[in-house]
Write a protein that holds these residues in place. Structure first.
Motif, short mmCIF file in Angstrom:
data_model
loop_
_atom_site.label_atom_id
_atom_site.label_comp_id
_atom_site.label_asym_id
_atom_site.label_seq_id
_atom_site.Cartn_x
_atom_site.Cartn_y
_atom_site.Cartn_z
N THR A 242 0.72 -1.17 0.00
CA THR A 242 0.08 -0.02 0.07
C THR A 242 0.78 1.34 0.08
O THR A 242 0.66 2.23 -0.78
N HIS A 243 1.85 1.11 0.91
CA HIS A 243 2.68 2.57 0.85
C HIS A 243 3.53 2.67 -0.40
O HIS A 243 3.55 3.57 -0.88
N VAL A 244 4.10 1.53 -0.91
CA VAL A 244 4.85 1.73 -2.24
C VAL A 244 3.88 2.31 -3.29
O VAL A 244 4.31 2.84 -4.13
N TYR A 245 2.82 1.79 -3.31
CA TYR A 245 1.75 1.96 -4.45
C TYR A 245 1.39 3.29 -4.30
O TYR A 245 1.59 4.25 -5.33
N GLN A 246 1.56 4.25 -3.23
CA GLN A 246 1.47 5.55 -3.24
C GLN A 246 2.39 6.19 -3.57
O GLN A 246 2.28 7.36 -4.04
N THR A 247 3.66 5.81 -3.41
CA THR A 247 5.07 6.53 -4.08
C THR A 247 5.13 6.34 -5.36
O THR A 247 5.93 6.79 -6.22
N THR A 248 4.25 5.47 -6.17
CA THR A 248 4.50 5.28 -7.60
C THR A 248 3.60 6.34 -8.42
O THR A 248 3.65 6.15 -9.57
N ARG A 249 2.95 7.29 -7.74
CA ARG A 249 2.21 8.09 -8.45
C ARG A 249 2.60 8.67 -9.91
O ARG A 249 1.93 8.64 -10.79
N ASN A 250 3.60 9.36 -9.44
CA ASN A 250 4.38 9.93 -10.55
C ASN A 250 4.70 9.07 -11.65
O ASN A 250 4.64 9.24 -12.76
N GLU A 251 5.25 7.96 -11.25
CA GLU A 251 5.58 7.14 -12.54
C GLU A 251 4.57 6.51 -13.06
O GLU A 251 4.53 6.31 -14.38
N ARG A 252 3.51 6.35 -12.22
CA ARG A 252 2.15 5.77 -13.05
C ARG A 252 1.75 6.60 -13.98
O ARG A 252 1.62 6.26 -15.21
N LYS A 253 1.69 8.17 -13.76
CA LYS A 253 1.47 9.03 -14.91
C LYS A 253 2.14 8.74 -16.16
O LYS A 253 1.84 9.09 -17.15
N GLU A 254 3.67 8.51 -15.85
CA GLU A 254 4.37 8.57 -16.95
C GLU A 254 4.24 7.23 -17.58
O GLU A 254 4.38 7.42 -18.89
N ILE A 255 4.08 6.31 -16.88
CA ILE A 255 3.95 4.75 -17.51
C ILE A 255 2.57 5.06 -18.44
O ILE A 255 2.55 4.23 -19.54
N ILE A 256 1.42 5.52 -18.08
CA ILE A 256 0.38 5.57 -18.75
C ILE A 256 0.61 6.33 -20.33
O ILE A 256 0.10 5.94 -21.37
N MET A 257 1.54 7.19 -20.18
CA MET A 257 2.03 7.88 -21.34
C MET A 257 3.02 6.86 -22.10
O MET A 257 2.85 7.25 -23.34
N THR A 258 3.90 6.40 -21.63
CA THR A 258 4.96 5.61 -22.29
C THR A 258 4.63 4.40 -22.72
O THR A 258 5.04 3.72 -23.54
N PHE A 259 3.56 3.64 -22.18
CA PHE A 259 3.27 2.40 -22.32
C PHE A 259 1.56 2.37 -22.83
O PHE A 259 0.91 1.43 -21.97
#
Length: 131
Positions: free
Chosen positions: A25-42
């Motif tokens: 749960t904690h790590v998922y919250q820290t991935t927010r920026n990466e997830r935004k980038e992943i949506i665009m990149t992949f």
């Protein structure tokens, strides 16, 4: 009759599952920026689900089982759960494996999340098979 060592080992595994669930749960919250980038990149190409959706599908199942263990110490339909946990190897999903192994030094939080998710899956299997 289960001996004390087995019960203690199960209790330790259960505690590890609970800790990993919190960590996930904690790590998922820290991935927010990466997830935004992943949506665009992949973006999804020919796949039914995007990379993040694939991860999300696995998360829902694995978290669900871990939450049951946390709440009650057991899982309903144990043999079905074992079968599912054995079949959903996280890095067997081509999109996830491709992402995980091909983006060197990028998306470290998301990769950490994937590792924790798979480790949680393995711990759940160990816990269920020892019952």
């Amino acid at each position: 009759m289960m001996n004390k060592a087995v019960l203690n080992e199960q209790e330790v595994t259960k505690q590890n599952i609970i800790q990993l669930l919190a960590q996930l749960t904690h790590v998922y919250q820290t991935t927010r920026n990466e997830r935004k980038e992943i949506i665009m990149t992949f973006p999804p190409e020919d796949e039914e689900f995007s990379l993040l959706e694939e991860i999300e599908l696995l998360t829902v199942n694995i978290r669900g089982y871990a939450s049951q263990v946390q709440a009650t110490g057991q899982i309903n339909h144990k043999s079905q759960a074992i079968e599912q946990l054995q079949s959903v190897r996280v890095l067997n999903v081509p999109q996830i494996a491709n992402f995980y192994f091909s983006n060197n030094d990028q998306y470290e939080q998301m990769k950490s999340y994937i590792r924790i998710l798979d480790y949680l899956r393995l711990l759940l299997l160990e816990y269920l098979q020892s019952q």
